[in-house]
Motif scaffolding. Structure first.
Motif, short mmCIF file in Angstrom:
data_model
loop_
_atom_site.label_atom_id
_atom_site.label_comp_id
_atom_site.label_asym_id
_atom_site.label_seq_id
_atom_site.Cartn_x
_atom_site.Cartn_y
_atom_site.Cartn_z
N ARG A 274 -77.15 37.28 34.59
CA ARG A 274 -77.89 36.57 35.63
C ARG A 274 -77.60 35.08 35.62
NH1 ARG A 274 -79.96 41.27 35.16
NH2 ARG A 274 -81.20 42.21 36.83
N GLN A 275 -77.27 34.54 34.48
CA GLN A 275 -76.85 33.14 34.44
C GLN A 275 -75.51 32.95 35.13
OE1 GLN A 275 -76.86 32.31 30.23
NE2 GLN A 275 -79.06 31.85 30.16
N ILE A 276 -74.65 33.95 35.02
CA ILE A 276 -73.32 33.86 35.63
C ILE A 276 -73.38 34.11 37.13
CG2 ILE A 276 -71.02 34.90 35.69
CD1 ILE A 276 -71.52 35.66 32.70
N PHE A 277 -74.02 35.22 37.52
CA PHE A 277 -73.95 35.67 38.91
C PHE A 277 -75.23 35.44 39.70
CE2 PHE A 277 -71.01 38.47 36.50
CZ PHE A 277 -69.82 38.08 37.11
N GLY A 278 -76.29 35.05 39.04
CA GLY A 278 -77.56 34.87 39.73
C GLY A 278 -78.34 36.17 39.82
N ASP A 279 -79.50 36.09 40.45
CA ASP A 279 -80.37 37.26 40.57
C ASP A 279 -79.96 38.05 41.81
OD1 ASP A 279 -82.36 39.04 40.04
OD2 ASP A 279 -83.96 37.82 40.91
N ILE A 280 -78.83 38.74 41.70
CA ILE A 280 -78.22 39.38 42.88
C ILE A 280 -78.37 40.89 42.88
CG2 ILE A 280 -76.52 37.53 43.05
CD1 ILE A 280 -74.44 39.46 41.90
N PHE A 281 -78.90 41.47 41.81
CA PHE A 281 -78.87 42.92 41.67
C PHE A 281 -80.10 43.57 42.30
CE2 PHE A 281 -76.28 41.09 38.34
CZ PHE A 281 -75.10 41.77 38.54
N THR A 282 -80.06 43.61 43.63
CA THR A 282 -81.13 44.24 44.40
C THR A 282 -80.51 45.23 45.38
OG1 THR A 282 -81.10 42.60 46.17
CG2 THR A 282 -82.49 42.11 44.27
N LYS A 283 -81.29 46.20 45.78
CA LYS A 283 -80.79 47.22 46.71
C LYS A 283 -80.50 46.64 48.09
CE LYS A 283 -83.00 51.16 44.43
NZ LYS A 283 -83.96 52.29 44.55
N THR A 284 -81.11 45.50 48.40
CA THR A 284 -80.90 44.91 49.72
C THR A 284 -79.66 44.01 49.77
OG1 THR A 284 -82.32 43.01 49.18
CG2 THR A 284 -83.37 44.93 50.21
N ASN A 285 -79.05 43.74 48.63
CA ASN A 285 -77.87 42.87 48.60
C ASN A 285 -76.62 43.70 48.89
OD1 ASN A 285 -75.94 40.94 48.19
ND2 ASN A 285 -76.53 40.47 46.09
N ASN A 286 -75.96 43.41 49.99
CA ASN A 286 -74.79 44.20 50.39
C ASN A 286 -73.50 43.76 49.70
OD1 ASN A 286 -74.31 41.81 51.78
ND2 ASN A 286 -74.82 42.66 53.78
N LYS A 287 -73.62 42.87 48.72
CA LYS A 287 -72.46 42.54 47.89
C LYS A 287 -72.54 43.20 46.52
CE LYS A 287 -70.11 38.90 47.65
NZ LYS A 287 -69.54 37.57 47.39
N VAL A 288 -73.49 44.09 46.36
CA VAL A 288 -73.70 44.74 45.07
C VAL A 288 -73.81 46.25 45.26
CG1 VAL A 288 -75.33 45.01 43.15
CG2 VAL A 288 -74.81 42.74 44.03
N ARG A 289 -73.21 47.03 44.36
CA ARG A 289 -73.41 48.47 44.29
C ARG A 289 -74.08 48.78 42.95
NH1 ARG A 289 -71.71 47.90 48.73
NH2 ARG A 289 -70.04 49.00 49.81
N LEU A 290 -75.23 49.41 42.98
CA LEU A 290 -75.96 49.75 41.77
C LEU A 290 -75.66 51.20 41.41
CD1 LEU A 290 -79.38 48.06 42.64
CD2 LEU A 290 -77.42 47.08 41.44
N ARG A 291 -75.10 51.44 40.21
CA ARG A 291 -74.73 52.78 39.78
C ARG A 291 -75.34 53.06 38.40
NH1 ARG A 291 -70.75 54.91 42.96
NH2 ARG A 291 -69.69 53.47 44.40
N ASN A 292 -75.20 54.30 37.95
CA ASN A 292 -75.83 54.70 36.69
C ASN A 292 -75.20 54.01 35.48
OD1 ASN A 292 -77.65 56.44 37.92
ND2 ASN A 292 -76.24 58.18 37.84
N LYS A 293 -73.87 54.02 35.39
CA LYS A 293 -73.20 53.50 34.21
C LYS A 293 -72.64 52.10 34.40
CE LYS A 293 -72.06 57.95 32.16
NZ LYS A 293 -71.01 58.79 31.53
N PHE A 294 -72.51 51.67 35.64
CA PHE A 294 -72.00 50.32 35.89
C PHE A 294 -72.50 49.84 37.24
CE2 PHE A 294 -68.90 53.25 37.68
CZ PHE A 294 -68.60 52.69 38.92
N ASN A 295 -72.49 48.53 37.40
CA ASN A 295 -72.78 47.91 38.70
C ASN A 295 -71.51 47.23 39.20
OD1 ASN A 295 -75.51 48.65 38.69
ND2 ASN A 295 -76.10 46.80 37.57
#
Length: 375
Positions: free
Chosen positions: A107-128
Motif C-alpha cells: 500500500r505504500q508503493i501502490f496506494g489503497d487501490i485494491f477495491t472491487k470498484t477499481n478497474n485497474k485492479v483484478r482481485l484473485r485468490n492467489k494473486f492480485n
C-alpha cells in the motif's frame, strides 16, 4: 673426532629439521575431502504440470500472419510460476517479509487501490493484478508484451508475466534448476528489502519500466524515479504537457488519488523562465471545464472523466502551487506568464467553487484559504 661444539651444532640442526618435517605448514592446502564445492539446487516439485505448460506456452505466438494464438496465457500459468519464482528469489537472497509488513509496503508503493470498484485492479485468490491501463480484458491482463504486475499473496513478492521456460531448465527428465531474472530479483529486493544498490541497477538496466512505475502504477516515493518520469514531459510544450495531469490526479475506483509528490516536483522545477509543466497544469484545469480543449493527447478527457466535486478538488491542489509561483515570478518575465493566473478564470465558470472550497476547509492546503479569501 667431532669437537663438543660441533656435536652440539649437529644435534641442534637435527632437532630443528625434525620439527620442520613434523609440524604442518599454516599455508598447506586442505585435503580434497574438506573442500566445499557449491552445487546448483535441483527441484522436482509439480514436475508434470510444469512440463505441460512449458509446451503450451511455446504456442502463444502466432504461427502465420492472420492466425490467432494457439494458446492463451491464463491465471493458471501464473499460479504454476509463483512457487518457482519464490524459490528463485530466495536463491538470489530475497527475504520475503511477513504478511503484515508485506501488505503495508504494497500500500505504500501502490496506494489503497485494491477495491472491487477499481478497474485497474483484478482481485484473485492467489494473486492480485495491477493493470497498466484500466478495463483490460483477461487476455490483455496476461499479455506478455504489457507491463502488468502480479502480486503473490502467499509468497509475498511482485512479478510481471513469467514464462516457465525462462525460469526452469531441466537437468534430466525428473529434475530441473531455477534461474531468476536479475531485474525481478532486484525489483523485489529494492521494494521489500530496502536495497538501494538494486535501485541503481534497475535504473541502469530498465529505465523505461522504472518510469512506468511512476506513470502507470502511481509509485512516487522515490525522487530518482520521479526525476526520470517527469523529465519526459518537459520537452512536450505547455499544451501537450497537460497530460501530466493524468498521472497526478488518478481515479482508483470511486476515489480520487492525488500524487502530491509530483505536484511538489513541478513546483520545485518551475522558474521565472521555465513554467512548462505549471502551464500544462493550467491547461489541464481549463480542459476540465471545456470539452472542446483537445489539443493535449488525453487518455481520458478531463471534462468527462472527473465529477464536478473532483474537478473542484483538483483546482484547489493546482492552485496551491500555481498562485504562489505566479506572484513570485510574473514580474520578472511578463512575456512568459499570463496577466492573471489562469485558475482565476475558473471561478467565473464554476460559481460553486468558492463555497465548495470553504465547506471543505480548502483541503487544509497551506496558503490556499488566505489566497481565496482575498478574491
Amino acid at each position: 673426532m667431532k669437537t663438543p661444539y660441533l656435536i652440539y651444532c649437529t644435534v641442534a640442526f637435527n632437532v630443528l629439521l625434525h620439527a620442520c618435517q613434523t609440524t604442518p605448514r599454516k599455508n598447506q592446502e586442505k585435503p580434497l575431502k574438506d573442500t566445499i564445492i557449491p552445487t546448483t539446487k535441483v527441484y522436482d516439485m509439480n514436475l508434470e504440470e510444469i512440463k505441460k505448460h512449458i509446451q503450451l506456452q511455446l504456442h502463444i505466438e502466432k504461427q502465420e500472419e492472420g492466425d490467432g494464438p494457439l494458446y492463451n496465457y491464463t491465471a493458471k500459468d501464473i499460479e504454476i510460476a509463483l512457487p518457482l519464482i519464490a524459490e528463485g528469489l530466495k536463491n538470489e537472497n530475497y527475504v520475503a517479509p511477513d504478511s503484515v509488513v508485506f501488505d503495508r509496503k504494497i500500500r505504500q508503493i501502490f496506494g489503497d487501490i485494491f477495491t472491487k470498484t477499481n478497474n485497474k485492479v483484478r482481485l484473485r485468490n492467489k494473486f492480485n493484478t495491477i493493470l497498466v491501463e484500466a478495463n483490460m480484458n483477461e487476455e490483455q491482463e496476461f499479455d506478455y508484451t504489457v507491463d502488468n504486475l502480479f502480486i503473490s499473496k502467499e509468497y509475498r513478492f511482485i512479478t510481471y508475466v513469467p514464462f516457465l521456460a525462462d525460469i526452469v531448465e531441466f537437468s534430466d527428465s525428473s529434475h530441473y534448476t531455477i534461474t531468476m531474472d536479475p531485474r525481478l530479483a532486484a525489483l523485489n529486493k529494492y521494494f521489500f528489502n530496502g536495497s538501494r544498490s538494486d535501485l541503481a541497477f534497475l535504473i541502469g538496466e530498465d529505465d523505461f519500466f522504472m518510469k512506468t512505475l511512476v506513470k502507470s502504477f502511481g509509485y512516487t516515493k522515490e525522487p530518482r524515479l520521479n526525476d526520470l518520469a517527469m523529465n519526459d514531459y518537459l520537452d512536450l510544450g505547455e499544451i501537450k504537457a497537460a497530460i501530466v495531469g493524468e498521472i497526478i490526479f488518478l481515479k482508483n475506483g470511486d476515489q480520487l488519488d492525488i500524487k502530491t509528490d509530483l505536484l511538489q516536483w513541478i513546483a520545485n522545477h518551475t522558474t521565472r523562465d521555465n513554467n512548462t509543466l505549471l502551464s500544462g497544469l493550467s491547461y489541464f484545469a481549463d480542459a476540465m471545464y471545456d470539452s472542446l480543449l483537445r489539443q493535449a493527447a488525453f487518455q481520458h478527457h478531463p471534462y468527462h472523466y472527473y465529477t464536478l466535486n473532483e474537478k473542484r478538488k483538483i483546482v484547489a491542489y493546482i492552485s496551491a502551487i500555481y498562485e504562489p509561483l505566479f506572484y513570485e515570478y510574473y514580474r520578472y518575465n511578463t512575456a512568459l506568464w499570463p496577466r492573471t493566473p489562469v485558475l482565476d478564470q475558473i471561478m467565473s465558470v464554476d460559481k460553486g467553487l468558492f463555497d465548495y472550497l470553504e465547506k471543505n476547509h480548502y483541503f487544509f492546503l497551506p496558503g490556499l484559504k488566505e489566497y481565496w479569501a482575498d478574491q
